[in-house]
Design an enzyme around this catalytic site. Structure first.
Site, mmCIF file in Angstrom:
data_model
loop_
_atom_site.group_PDB
_atom_site.id
_atom_site.type_symbol
_atom_site.label_atom_id
_atom_site.label_comp_id
_atom_site.label_asym_id
_atom_site.label_seq_id
_atom_site.Cartn_x
_atom_site.Cartn_y
_atom_site.Cartn_z
ATOM 1 N N ILE A 13 89.563 -19.481 25.023
ATOM 2 C CA ILE A 13 90.247 -18.187 25.109
ATOM 3 C C ILE A 13 90.894 -18.010 26.490
ATOM 4 O O ILE A 13 92.012 -17.496 26.610
ATOM 5 C CB ILE A 13 89.230 -17.056 24.819
ATOM 6 C CG1 ILE A 13 88.772 -17.133 23.351
ATOM 7 C CG2 ILE A 13 89.823 -15.683 25.116
ATOM 8 C CD1 ILE A 13 87.544 -16.292 23.022
ATOM 9 N N ASN A 88 86.363 -13.993 31.947
ATOM 10 C CA ASN A 88 86.220 -14.665 30.657
ATOM 11 C C ASN A 88 85.116 -15.722 30.638
ATOM 12 O O ASN A 88 84.557 -16.021 29.584
ATOM 13 C CB ASN A 88 87.584 -15.310 30.325
ATOM 14 C CG ASN A 88 87.527 -16.255 29.146
ATOM 15 O OD1 ASN A 88 87.457 -15.809 28.006
ATOM 16 N ND2 ASN A 88 87.540 -17.556 29.412
ATOM 17 N N SER A 149 80.925 -9.712 23.887
ATOM 18 C CA SER A 149 80.613 -10.332 22.599
ATOM 19 C C SER A 149 79.791 -9.380 21.747
ATOM 20 O O SER A 149 78.841 -8.761 22.242
ATOM 21 C CB SER A 149 79.818 -11.617 22.831
ATOM 22 O OG SER A 149 79.437 -12.167 21.593
ATOM 23 N N TYR A 168 72.154 -16.702 25.077
ATOM 24 C CA TYR A 168 73.562 -16.276 25.149
ATOM 25 C C TYR A 168 73.676 -14.783 24.818
ATOM 26 O O TYR A 168 74.242 -13.999 25.590
ATOM 27 C CB TYR A 168 74.403 -17.117 24.173
ATOM 28 C CG TYR A 168 75.829 -16.626 24.009
ATOM 29 C CD1 TYR A 168 76.782 -16.882 24.989
ATOM 30 C CD2 TYR A 168 76.213 -15.888 22.885
ATOM 31 C CE1 TYR A 168 78.098 -16.416 24.844
ATOM 32 C CE2 TYR A 168 77.513 -15.426 22.738
ATOM 33 C CZ TYR A 168 78.454 -15.694 23.714
ATOM 34 O OH TYR A 168 79.735 -15.232 23.572
ATOM 35 N N LYS A 172 74.746 -11.837 27.306
ATOM 36 C CA LYS A 172 76.021 -11.140 27.044
ATOM 37 C C LYS A 172 75.767 -9.638 26.899
ATOM 38 O O LYS A 172 76.613 -8.826 27.270
ATOM 39 C CB LYS A 172 76.716 -11.695 25.788
ATOM 40 C CG LYS A 172 77.309 -13.084 25.925
ATOM 41 C CD LYS A 172 78.391 -13.225 26.982
ATOM 42 C CE LYS A 172 79.742 -12.715 26.558
ATOM 43 N NZ LYS A 172 80.796 -13.057 27.556
ATOM 44 N N VAL A 201 86.317 -16.722 17.296
ATOM 45 C CA VAL A 201 87.532 -17.457 17.679
ATOM 46 C C VAL A 201 87.331 -18.975 17.615
ATOM 47 O O VAL A 201 86.352 -19.507 18.149
ATOM 48 C CB VAL A 201 87.963 -17.054 19.109
ATOM 49 C CG1 VAL A 201 89.322 -17.662 19.440
ATOM 50 C CG2 VAL A 201 88.008 -15.540 19.253
ATOM 51 N N THR A 203 87.886 -22.203 18.980
ATOM 52 C CA THR A 203 88.306 -22.834 20.244
ATOM 53 C C THR A 203 88.143 -24.348 20.177
ATOM 54 O O THR A 203 88.155 -25.024 21.205
ATOM 55 C CB THR A 203 87.457 -22.279 21.417
ATOM 56 O OG1 THR A 203 86.081 -22.500 21.110
ATOM 57 C CG2 THR A 203 87.693 -20.805 21.648
HETATM 58 N N1 LIG Z 1 84.796 -18.096 20.849
HETATM 59 C C1 LIG Z 1 84.262 -17.016 20.292
HETATM 60 O O1 LIG Z 1 84.166 -16.902 19.049
HETATM 61 C C2 LIG Z 1 83.733 -15.900 21.134
HETATM 62 C C3 LIG Z 1 83.147 -14.798 20.470
HETATM 63 C C4 LIG Z 1 82.685 -13.728 21.236
HETATM 64 C C5 LIG Z 1 82.830 -13.747 22.610
HETATM 65 N N2 LIG Z 1 83.394 -14.845 23.233
HETATM 66 C C6 LIG Z 1 83.519 -14.795 24.686
HETATM 67 O O2 LIG Z 1 84.812 -15.228 25.057
HETATM 68 C C7 LIG Z 1 84.771 -15.864 26.327
HETATM 69 C C8 LIG Z 1 85.411 -17.231 26.247
HETATM 70 O O3 LIG Z 1 84.756 -17.967 25.241
HETATM 71 P P1 LIG Z 1 85.355 -19.344 24.673
HETATM 72 O O4 LIG Z 1 84.926 -19.400 23.251
HETATM 73 O O5 LIG Z 1 86.770 -19.488 25.030
HETATM 74 O O6 LIG Z 1 84.461 -20.385 25.489
HETATM 75 P P2 LIG Z 1 84.727 -21.897 25.943
HETATM 76 O O7 LIG Z 1 85.843 -22.496 25.171
HETATM 77 O O8 LIG Z 1 83.382 -22.547 25.898
HETATM 78 O O9 LIG Z 1 85.177 -21.714 27.456
HETATM 79 C C9 LIG Z 1 84.265 -21.242 28.381
HETATM 80 C C10 LIG Z 1 84.983 -21.088 29.704
HETATM 81 O O10 LIG Z 1 84.031 -20.621 30.676
HETATM 82 C C11 LIG Z 1 84.074 -21.491 31.800
HETATM 83 N N3 LIG Z 1 82.770 -21.569 32.448
HETATM 84 C C12 LIG Z 1 81.582 -21.858 31.876
HETATM 85 N N4 LIG Z 1 80.610 -21.863 32.800
HETATM 86 C C13 LIG Z 1 81.213 -21.561 33.981
HETATM 87 C C14 LIG Z 1 80.745 -21.432 35.318
HETATM 88 N N5 LIG Z 1 79.453 -21.603 35.625
HETATM 89 N N6 LIG Z 1 81.638 -21.121 36.293
HETATM 90 C C15 LIG Z 1 82.945 -20.945 35.990
HETATM 91 N N7 LIG Z 1 83.452 -21.068 34.758
HETATM 92 C C16 LIG Z 1 82.586 -21.384 33.763
HETATM 93 C C17 LIG Z 1 84.477 -22.846 31.219
HETATM 94 O O11 LIG Z 1 84.954 -23.682 32.251
HETATM 95 P P3 LIG Z 1 84.709 -25.292 32.282
HETATM 96 O O12 LIG Z 1 85.885 -25.898 31.587
HETATM 97 O O13 LIG Z 1 84.633 -25.611 33.709
HETATM 98 O O14 LIG Z 1 83.409 -25.566 31.558
HETATM 99 C C18 LIG Z 1 85.539 -22.406 30.222
HETATM 100 O O15 LIG Z 1 86.758 -22.152 30.881
HETATM 101 C C19 LIG Z 1 83.296 -15.895 26.730
HETATM 102 O O16 LIG Z 1 83.027 -14.813 27.594
HETATM 103 C C20 LIG Z 1 82.566 -15.714 25.412
HETATM 104 O O17 LIG Z 1 81.290 -15.120 25.593
HETATM 105 C C21 LIG Z 1 83.834 -15.918 22.523
#
Ligand SMILES: NC(=O)c1ccc[n+]([C@@H]2O[C@H](COP(=O)([O-])OP(=O)(O)OC[C@H]3O[C@@H](n4cnc5c(N)ncnc54)[C@H](OP(=O)(O)O)[C@@H]3O)[C@@H](O)[C@H]2O)c1
Length: 270
Positions: A13, A88, A149, A168, A172, A201, A203
């Site tokens: 995202i 994010n 979330s 998680y 959250k 989402v 991803t």
């Molecule tokens: N996907 C969904 O369905 C969903 C649903 C509800 C909420 N969300 C929320 O949406 C947001 C993004 O989720 P996503 O699905 O896009 O996740 P993702 O694809 O796993 O990406 C996670 C991001 O967080 C970064 N990150 C993780 N640990 C970190 C750290 N210690 N320091 C700095 N950056 C860090 C990662 O960077 P690296 O590349 O360095 O690992 C990556 O850019 C999150 O807050 C998640 O809780 C997602």
């Protein structure tokens, strides 16, 4: 020239937030990543961009010094200000993300995962906001969006009987509250601080891990139960999710300060 910082812009995202924001030549976009050289999707986006309005900075959210250094680098470009911060980043490693409270091999492993998740998902958000706050105070929009979330809300967890994703979801939930704490703190200064849920989402195209059979079966069970509780909570693309998030970021104002904007619409009779 509105300026935006996306914390955690390497993939998923966050990457799509950077891509859509950078489509407007008016915008200056700062993306923080943990590791520039391994952020291949973002590097490709920057290389393809003809507008040269994306700045990539390194920051690890568990290390407040790196966030402060990133904020200092942003200040040099913007003359000390930032309009919008989108937090994010989240810890979503598959090995732990789907575990429930009794799924750990031992209690030390449970402790470690909960503490690591707290550091990233809760303290990470706090340190990111604190690092960029002096810049945001000098910005014109004064907006902070924390990507939240439904997995961190009691209503969703109970309705879906979501016993797994324990570390998680618990962290959250705390992060959702952190956004409200900032909303209360910064209300007198005219800030708008909100939590925004992105929906469910897909991803997978930029994921660094592939789910194994156990995770696929947990996910399958979860997806199968969704229609019983919600009319709209189905898997959506990063494009659709981020278009909605950015439209919300654009439209919110001080009257929305402190709100938690969910994606899910629950079935009325549930
Ligand atoms: N996907 C969904 O369905 C969903 C649903 C509800 C909420 N969300 C929320 O949406 C947001 C993004 O989720 P996503 O699905 O896009 O996740 P993702 O694809 O796993 O990406 C996670 C991001 O967080 C970064 N990150 C993780 N640990 C970190 C750290 N210690 N320091 C700095 N950056 C860090 C990662 O960077 P690296 O590349 O360095 O690992 C990556 O850019 C999150 O807050 C998640 O809780 C997602």
């Amino acid at each position: 020239m509105p300026s935006y910082a996306v914390i955690g812009g390497s993939r998923g995202i966050g990457l799509e937030l950077v891509r859509q924001l950078a489509m407007s030549a008016d915008n200056t976009v700062f993306a923080t990543v943990r590791n520039k050289s391994s952020s291949t999707y973002l590097n490709e986006l920057v290389a393809k961009s003809t507008l040269s309005n994306i700045h990539v900075l390194e920051a690890e959210v568990t290390d407040h010094r790196t966030l402060k250094a990133a904020a200092a680098a942003v200040a040099k470009v913007t003359n000390g200000s930032l309009d919008v911060l989108i937090h994010n980043a989240a810890r979503m490693e598959l090995a732990n993300a789907y575990r429930g409270l009794t799924d750990y091999e031992d209690d030390d492993k449970l402790d470690t995962e909960f503490l690591d998740s707290f550091k990233v998902n809760v303290l990470g958000a706090i340190h990111a906001v604190n690092a960029f706050l002096p810049l945001l105070r000098k910005g014109s929009a004064k907006k902070i969006a924390v990507i939240g979330s439904e997995g961190g809300t009691p209503e969703f967890v109970w309705k879906l009987r979501l016993s797994n994703m324990a570390a998680y979801g618990t962290t959250k939930a705390a992060e959702n509250l952190v956004a409200v704490k900032y909303a209360a703190l910064l209300e007198p200064e005219g800030f708008t601080v909100v939590g925004i849920c992105p929906g469910f989402v897909d991803t997978s195209s930029t994921a660094v891990e592939k789910p194994d059979d156990t995770i696929m079966s947990i996910l399958g069970g979860l997806v199968a139960r969704l229609p019983a509780i919600s009319t709209n909570f189905t898997l959506i693309s990063t494009e659709a999710s981020v278009t909605r998030i950015l439209s919300l970021v654009d439209s919110i104002s001080t009257k929305d300060n402190g709100s938690f904007i969910e994606y899910v619409e629950y079935k009325k009779d549930d």
